[in-house]
Design an enzyme around this catalytic site. Structure first.
Site, PDB file in Angstrom:
ATOM      1  N   GLU A 187       0.476   4.316   0.807  1.00 43.76           N
ATOM      2  CA  GLU A 187      -0.253   5.200   1.530  1.00 43.76           C
ATOM      3  C   GLU A 187       0.962   6.127   2.256  1.00 43.76           C
ATOM      4  O   GLU A 187       2.125   5.577   2.607  1.00 43.76           O
ATOM      5  CB  GLU A 187      -1.084   4.696   2.448  1.00 43.76           C
ATOM      6  CG  GLU A 187      -2.270   3.920   2.014  1.00 43.76           C
ATOM      7  CD  GLU A 187      -3.046   3.208   2.985  1.00 43.76           C
ATOM      8  OE1 GLU A 187      -4.388   3.518   2.986  1.00 43.76           O
ATOM      9  OE2 GLU A 187      -2.590   2.477   3.824  1.00 43.76           O
ATOM     10  N   ARG A 189       0.869  -1.319  -0.047  1.00 49.07           N
ATOM     11  CA  ARG A 189      -0.173   0.087   0.153  1.00 49.07           C
ATOM     12  C   ARG A 189       0.920   1.284  -0.007  1.00 49.07           C
ATOM     13  O   ARG A 189       1.718   1.300   0.886  1.00 49.07           O
ATOM     14  CB  ARG A 189      -0.978  -0.141   1.248  1.00 49.07           C
ATOM     15  CG  ARG A 189      -1.825  -1.110   1.114  1.00 49.07           C
ATOM     16  CD  ARG A 189      -3.002  -0.836   0.331  1.00 49.07           C
ATOM     17  NE  ARG A 189      -3.775  -2.302   0.378  1.00 49.07           N
ATOM     18  CZ  ARG A 189      -4.811  -2.454   1.157  1.00 49.07           C
ATOM     19  NH1 ARG A 189      -5.133  -1.582   1.933  1.00 49.07           N
ATOM     20  NH2 ARG A 189      -5.505  -3.796   1.008  1.00 49.07           N
ATOM     21  N   GLU A 233      -9.731  -1.053  13.689  1.00 44.62           N
ATOM     22  CA  GLU A 233     -10.156  -2.153  12.699  1.00 44.62           C
ATOM     23  C   GLU A 233      -8.897  -2.887  12.292  1.00 44.62           C
ATOM     24  O   GLU A 233      -7.896  -2.769  12.107  1.00 44.62           O
ATOM     25  CB  GLU A 233     -10.451  -1.310  11.320  1.00 44.62           C
ATOM     26  CG  GLU A 233     -11.057  -2.201  10.280  1.00 44.62           C
ATOM     27  CD  GLU A 233      -9.879  -2.205   9.180  1.00 44.62           C
ATOM     28  OE1 GLU A 233      -9.518  -3.326   8.770  1.00 44.62           O
ATOM     29  OE2 GLU A 233      -9.450  -1.131   8.757  1.00 44.62           O
ATOM     30  N   ARG A 248      -1.020  -6.089  12.301  1.00 41.30           N
ATOM     31  CA  ARG A 248      -1.958  -5.156  13.202  1.00 41.30           C
ATOM     32  C   ARG A 248      -2.826  -6.245  14.156  1.00 41.30           C
ATOM     33  O   ARG A 248      -2.951  -5.356  15.291  1.00 41.30           O
ATOM     34  CB  ARG A 248      -3.023  -4.511  12.326  1.00 41.30           C
ATOM     35  CG  ARG A 248      -3.983  -3.511  12.921  1.00 41.30           C
ATOM     36  CD  ARG A 248      -4.711  -2.796  12.164  1.00 41.30           C
ATOM     37  NE  ARG A 248      -4.095  -1.693  11.096  1.00 41.30           N
ATOM     38  CZ  ARG A 248      -4.929  -1.103  10.185  1.00 41.30           C
ATOM     39  NH1 ARG A 248      -6.145  -1.015  10.326  1.00 41.30           N
ATOM     40  NH2 ARG A 248      -4.176  -0.285   9.443  1.00 41.30           N
ATOM     41  N   ARG A 284      -0.359   2.623  12.950  1.00 40.06           N
ATOM     42  CA  ARG A 284      -0.934   1.225  12.476  1.00 40.06           C
ATOM     43  C   ARG A 284      -1.028   0.923  11.000  1.00 40.06           C
ATOM     44  O   ARG A 284      -1.526   0.007  10.520  1.00 40.06           O
ATOM     45  CB  ARG A 284      -2.438   1.141  12.893  1.00 40.06           C
ATOM     46  CG  ARG A 284      -3.290   2.174  12.523  1.00 40.06           C
ATOM     47  CD  ARG A 284      -5.006   2.000  12.867  1.00 40.06           C
ATOM     48  NE  ARG A 284      -5.864   2.815  12.074  1.00 40.06           N
ATOM     49  CZ  ARG A 284      -6.971   2.728  12.286  1.00 40.06           C
ATOM     50  NH1 ARG A 284      -7.630   2.106  12.905  1.00 40.06           N
ATOM     51  NH2 ARG A 284      -7.906   3.584  11.622  1.00 40.06           N
ATOM     52  N   HIS A 285      -0.210   1.930  10.386  1.00 41.73           N
ATOM     53  CA  HIS A 285      -0.140   1.537   8.833  1.00 41.73           C
ATOM     54  C   HIS A 285       1.315   1.323   8.293  1.00 41.73           C
ATOM     55  O   HIS A 285       2.373   1.802   8.924  1.00 41.73           O
ATOM     56  CB  HIS A 285      -0.501   2.806   8.023  1.00 41.73           C
ATOM     57  CG  HIS A 285      -2.059   3.174   8.186  1.00 41.73           C
ATOM     58  ND1 HIS A 285      -2.517   3.745   9.065  1.00 41.73           N
ATOM     59  CD2 HIS A 285      -3.244   2.582   7.256  1.00 41.73           C
ATOM     60  CE1 HIS A 285      -3.940   4.038   8.744  1.00 41.73           C
ATOM     61  NE2 HIS A 285      -4.253   3.267   7.892  1.00 41.73           N
ATOM     62  N   SER A 291     -11.538  -6.347   7.327  1.00 40.62           N
ATOM     63  CA  SER A 291     -12.286  -5.487   6.121  1.00 40.62           C
ATOM     64  C   SER A 291     -13.014  -6.836   5.274  1.00 40.62           C
ATOM     65  O   SER A 291     -12.161  -7.318   4.688  1.00 40.62           O
ATOM     66  CB  SER A 291     -12.001  -4.514   5.495  1.00 40.62           C
ATOM     67  OG  SER A 291     -12.946  -3.854   4.512  1.00 40.62           O
TER      68      SER A 291
END
Length: 525
Positions: free
Chosen positions: A299, A297, A448, A499, A305-306, A451
Site C-alpha cells: 500500500e 502489503r 480498527e 497496531r 497506522r500502516h 478484521s
C-alpha cells in the site's frame, strides 16, 4: 676536460633549453616531496616516542593504574586465564549483578555491574557516570582520593568515555544522603537521564541506538508478552500453531496492494495474509489453527497506522452453528490478553508511559457488539452521514469510537454485518440480506485492529466472487479445489500485532512498535 655536447643543427637550441628546464624542475619537485615525507615521518616517530614515554611515565606515576583501563582483545577472546589482563584479574571470582537489582537492601556490598554510558557529568576531582542496562539506570561516582583508590589519571580517563560505551564497574553499593533524581535505582552506583529530542526519521535511521531507551525496550518486551498470551490462550482452546508460505502464485486478498516478483521464471507475489492456506488447513481437518508471521502489503499509505510489512496474528476455526462463535472467541481472547498485559507487564507499561504518557485502555468484561447499521445510525444522529453500503473512513471510525466511549464507557468494541461490497471475495453473505455479510471489525480507541468473517466454502460461489473482484481464478485454483472434497463451515480473523500494541499503549505512530519498520519509503536499516 669534457666537451659540451654538440646540438644537431636541425633541432633549435631554444627548444632544447625548454626541455632541459622542465626536466630539471621535475627533478627538484620530486626531491622536495621526498624531503617533506622524510620530515613528516621523522616528526611522527618523535611524537610516537614522546607518547610512549608519557604513557610509561603516567603508568609509573599512577599507583592505581590497575583500577581502570580498556579491556584488551586477548581478554575479550573468552580466555580462561585469570592473569590475562587487569580486567580479567578484576572480575575473577566475582558474580555479576543486574542494574535493576541494585537496591537499598544490598547497601554496603561490593558488586560487579555492566552497562552503557547513558550520560555523565564532571566536577572538580569527581565524575558521575550514569550506566544504563535493560531500561534500568544507576549512578556510579568516582571521587579522586587515596581513600577511594581513584587517581587524577583515572578521572581524566573517565572524562573521555563516550556515551553508549559498554563499561564494567566494580564498587560498593551506597545509600546516598539525598535521594537520587532521575534514576531507577536509588543507590550509588547511580543513574540519570539526559533528554535528547530528535525527530522520528532520525531515530529510525539510527534504530539500534534508539532501541536502547527504556520506553523502546519496554515496547519490545510488551510485544513479546502479547504474543505469548495470544499463543497460550489459543493453545489452551485446542488451536494448532501453523506456518504457511509467504511466496504465492496469486494474491490472497485481491486488489493491487501486492508485492510482485519473479519466482524461478514464474510470476509470484508475497502473501498479503495467510488467509488461503489457513482455510486449506481447515479443509485438511485441522479444525482450529492460528499463525503468527509476517504479512506484506504494498500500500502507498504514509499514515500513522500502516506498514508494508507487519506481524500478523491470524486465526481460523470451524463454525458449529453461527459466525458469532468467532466473535465470542475474539471477546474472550483479547479481554484475557488486555487483562494479562495490565497485571503482568506493569513495569513495561510504566516505562512506556514515562516517555509517552497515556491513559489505560477502557474495556468491558463482555465486549460490546454493534451491527454496522447501528453504527451508521449513531453517526447519523451525531450529524455524520455515512453510505450504508460503503465503508468507514478514518474520521468516521474515530467519531464512532468517541460516541461508543461516551455511551458505553468502552474503547474496545466489535462492529459486525459489514456491507458485502467492501469485504474480500471469500466473505460469506448474510442469509437475510446479501448486501451485508457475516463479517466484523474490532476497534481500539476508534481505530480498527481486527478484521474477520465467516468464509465461503462452496467452490462455485468462491469462483464467482473471485471473478467479481478481478482475481484470475487460475492463480488460486488449488485454493478453490480444496473445497471440492468437502469443507466444514468456518471463519476467522486477522490482527496486526504492531497496531494492537500501538493502540493499547495510546501511541501516535505504528513505527514506534515495529522493531525495524518497513513503509513505502523505508527499506533500511
Amino acid at each position: 676536460m669534457s666537451q659540451e655536447p654538440q646540438i644537431p643543427p636541425e633541432v633549435p637550441e631554444e627548444k632544447i633549453s625548454k626541455k632541459a628546464a622542465k626536466k630539471e624542475a621535475a627533478k627538484l619537485e620530486k626531491l622536495r616531496r621526498r624531503q617533506e615525507q622524510e620530515k613528516l615521518r621523522s616528526r611522527q616517530e618523535q611524537e610516537e616516542a614522546t607518547r610512549k614515554t608519557a604513557s610509561k611515565s603516567l603508568e609509573e606515576d599512577d599507583e592505581f593504574s590497575s583500577n581502570y583501563g580498556d579491556v584488551t582483545l586477548n581478554e575479550l577472546q573468552s580466555t580462561e586465564d585469570p592473569k590475562a589482563g587487569i580486567w580479567r584479574e578484576a572480575v575473577e571470582g566475582k558474580r555479576w549483578t543486574e542494574v535493576s537489582k541494585l537496591v537499598e537492601e544490598i547497601a554496603g556490598s561490593e558488586v560487579l555491574i555492566r552497562g552503557r554510558v547513558h550520560t555523565y557529568r564532571v566536577q572538580p576531582s569527581i565524575v558521575f557516570v550514569i550506566l544504563r542496562k535493560s531500561g534500568s539506570t544507576v549512578q556510579c561516582v568516582a571521587k579522586q582520593s587515596e581513600e577511594t583508590n581513584v587517581s587524577v589519571n583515572m578521572i581524566k580517563y573517565l572524562e573521555k568515555l563516550s556515551c553508549e560505551s559498554i563499561v564494567d564497574v566494580i564498587g560498593v553499593v551506597v545509600l546516598p544522603k539525598d535521594p537520587v533524581k532521575g534514576t531507577t535505582q536509588q543507590v550509588e552506583i547511580q543513574t540519570g537521564r539526559r533528554a535528547v529530542r530528535v525527530n522520528q526519521d532520525t531515530r529510525l535511521n539510527h534504530r539500534v541506538i534508539d532501541l536502547r531507551t527504556p520506553a523502546n525496550q519496554a515496547i519490545v518486551a510488551l510485544k513479546s508478552q502479547l504474543v505469548n498470551f495470544f499463543s497460550e490462550n489459543l493453545l489452551s482452546k485446542d488451536f494448532v500453531n501453523i506456518f504457511t508460505p509467504k511466496l504465492l502464485a496469486g494474491s490472497s486478498e485481491g486488489g493491487s496492494a501486492v508485492f510482485r516478483l519473479e519466482y524461478q521464471g514464474q510470476p509470484a507475489c508475497l502473501a498479503q495474509s495467510p488467509q488461503l492456506h489457513k482455510q486449506m488447513a481447515i479443509c485438511g481437518d485441522l479444525r482450529r489453527v492460528f499463525e503468527i508471521g509476517p504479512v506484506f502489503r504494498a500500500e502507498k499509505s504514509f499514515s500513522h497506522r500502516h506498514l508494508c510489512e507487519f506481524v500478523g496474528l491470524d486465526v481460523e476455526m470451524e463454525i458449529d452453528k453461527h459466525y458469532s462463535e468467532i466473535m465470542d472467541l475474539v471477546d474472550e481472547l483479547f479481554v484475557a490478553i488486555f487483562t494479562s498485559l495490565n497485571s503482568k507487564c506493569k513495569k513495561e507499561l510504566e516505562a512506556i508511559g514515562k516517555q509517552y504518557p497515556f491513559e489505560p485502555l477502557k474495556f468491558l468484561e463482555k465486549t460490546l457488539r454493534l451491527t454496522f447499521e447501528e453504527g451508521v445510525q449513531m453517526l447519523k444522529e451525531a450529524g455524520v452521514e455515512i453510505d450504508p453500503l460503503g465503508d468507514l473512513n478514518t474520521e468516521s471510525e474515530r467519531k464512532l469510537g468517541q460516541l461508543v466511549l461516551e455511551k458505553y464507557n468502552t474503547e474496545f468494541y466489535i462492529l459486525h454485518r459489514f456491507p458485502t461490497a467492501v469485504r474480500p471475495f471469500y466473505t460469506m453473505t448474510c442469509v437475510d440480506n446479501p448486501l451485508y455479510s457475516n463479517s466484523f471489525d474490532v476497534f481500539i480507541r476508534g481505530e480498527e485492529i481486527i478484521s474477520g468473517a465467516q468464509r465461503i466454502h462452496t467452490p462455485e460461489l468462491l469462483e464467482q466472487r473471485a471473478r467479481e473482484h478481478g482475481i484470475d481464478v487460475k492463480t488460486i485454483s488449488t485454493y478453490i479445489d480444496s473445497f471440492r472434497y468437502g469443507a466444514p463451515p468456518h471463519g476467522g480473523f486477522g490482527a496486526g500485532l504492531e497496531r494492537v500494541v500501538m493502540l493499547f499503549c495510546g501511541l501516535n505512530n505504528i513505527r514506534k512498535t515495529s522493531l525495524f519498520p518497513r513503509d513505502p519509503q523505508r527499506l533500511a536499516p
